[in-house]
Write a protein that holds these residues in place. Structure first.
Motif, PDB file in Angstrom:
ATOM      1  N   ARG A 116       0.862  -1.172   0.000  1.00  0.00           N
ATOM      2  CA  ARG A 116       0.000   0.000   0.000  1.00  0.00           C
ATOM      3  C   ARG A 116       0.902   1.227   0.000  1.00  0.00           C
ATOM      4  O   ARG A 116       1.788   1.363   0.847  1.00  0.00           O
ATOM      5  CB  ARG A 116      -0.916  -0.002   1.217  1.00  0.00           C
ATOM      6  N   ASP A 118      -0.240   4.565  -0.035  1.00  0.00           N
ATOM      7  CA  ASP A 118      -0.756   5.724   0.699  1.00  0.00           C
ATOM      8  C   ASP A 118      -1.136   5.279   2.106  1.00  0.00           C
ATOM      9  O   ASP A 118      -1.170   4.098   2.417  1.00  0.00           O
ATOM     10  CB  ASP A 118      -1.953   6.349  -0.015  1.00  0.00           C
ATOM     11  N   ARG A 119      -1.391   6.250   2.946  1.00  0.00           N
ATOM     12  CA  ARG A 119      -1.809   5.962   4.312  1.00  0.00           C
ATOM     13  C   ARG A 119      -3.115   6.671   4.621  1.00  0.00           C
ATOM     14  O   ARG A 119      -3.419   6.970   5.765  1.00  0.00           O
ATOM     15  CB  ARG A 119      -0.723   6.388   5.316  1.00  0.00           C
ATOM     16  N   ASN A 120      -3.897   6.949   3.590  1.00  0.00           N
ATOM     17  CA  ASN A 120      -5.186   7.615   3.781  1.00  0.00           C
ATOM     18  C   ASN A 120      -6.141   6.691   4.518  1.00  0.00           C
ATOM     19  O   ASN A 120      -6.177   5.482   4.264  1.00  0.00           O
ATOM     20  CB  ASN A 120      -5.807   8.014   2.443  1.00  0.00           C
ATOM     21  N   GLN A 121      -6.920   7.278   5.410  1.00  0.00           N
ATOM     22  CA  GLN A 121      -7.957   6.529   6.117  1.00  0.00           C
ATOM     23  C   GLN A 121      -9.034   6.140   5.116  1.00  0.00           C
ATOM     24  O   GLN A 121      -9.458   6.952   4.299  1.00  0.00           O
ATOM     25  CB  GLN A 121      -8.566   7.404   7.233  1.00  0.00           C
TER      26      GLN A 121
END
Length: 173
Positions: A116, A118-121
């Motif tokens: 993954r 990105d680390r977007n919620q």
């Protein structure tokens, strides 16, 4: 090249299997129709003992084991089948399901080398519609694609990049 040869051999075997293989296949399918999964497993194993390259037997065994929730057996059968038929999507499906059930999503991602970026919620409502896509060097098309589907009401996109080197990943992030 070996995969092509095995697939051609598998089709030939499936169509003109030996009498013993045909009998075992018939018995395996009869047990399946009766819902006798354990007996079907025994017969499909005999099929593979007689004809170890029969693609359809690997698929059926993986499917039966998945139905029985015998995830270690699904992993073993699907892994062996994928060694012979690395592009067999049904075997990949069962293999991934078994990885997720036995060791979690991270095990499946690790096994397939997916990271993954990105680390977007991710906040999804039950009724949200998600657009999933796989891209490779689609940098020119992505803006138009996203605009079009956003106009249709899609708000969430999950994208798997397959090694783009044209800036697609950077645009999406």
């Amino acid at each position: 090249m070996a995969t092509v040869d095995l697939q051609a051999k598998n089709k030939q075997i499936d169509q003109t299997a030996s009498a013993a293989v045909q009998i075992e296949l018939g018995m395996a399918n009869a047990w399946l129709r009766k819902g006798r999964w354990d007996q079907a497993v025994v017969r499909f194993k005999k099929v593979l003992a007689l004809e170890p390259t029969m693609e359809s037997a690997y698929i059926e065994l993986a499917k039966i084991y998945a139905h029985m929730r015998r995830w270690d057996d699904v992993l073993e059968v699907s892994q062996h089948g994928l060694e012979l038929y690395p592009n067999q999507c049904k075997l990949h499906k069962y293999h991934i399901a078994a990885l997720i059930e036995s060791a979690g999503w991270s095990a499946a991602r690790d096994a397939y080398g997916m990271d993954r970026l990105d680390r977007n919620q991710i906040d999804l409502a039950q009724r949200d519609i998600i657009c999933c896509l796989v891209v490779r060097n689609e940098g020119l098309r992505i803006p138009y694609f996203l605009t079009y589907y956003r106009q249709l009401g899609i708000k969430h996109f999950f994208v798997v990049d397959n090694g783009s080197d044209d800036g697609s990943v950077e645009y999406l992030l």
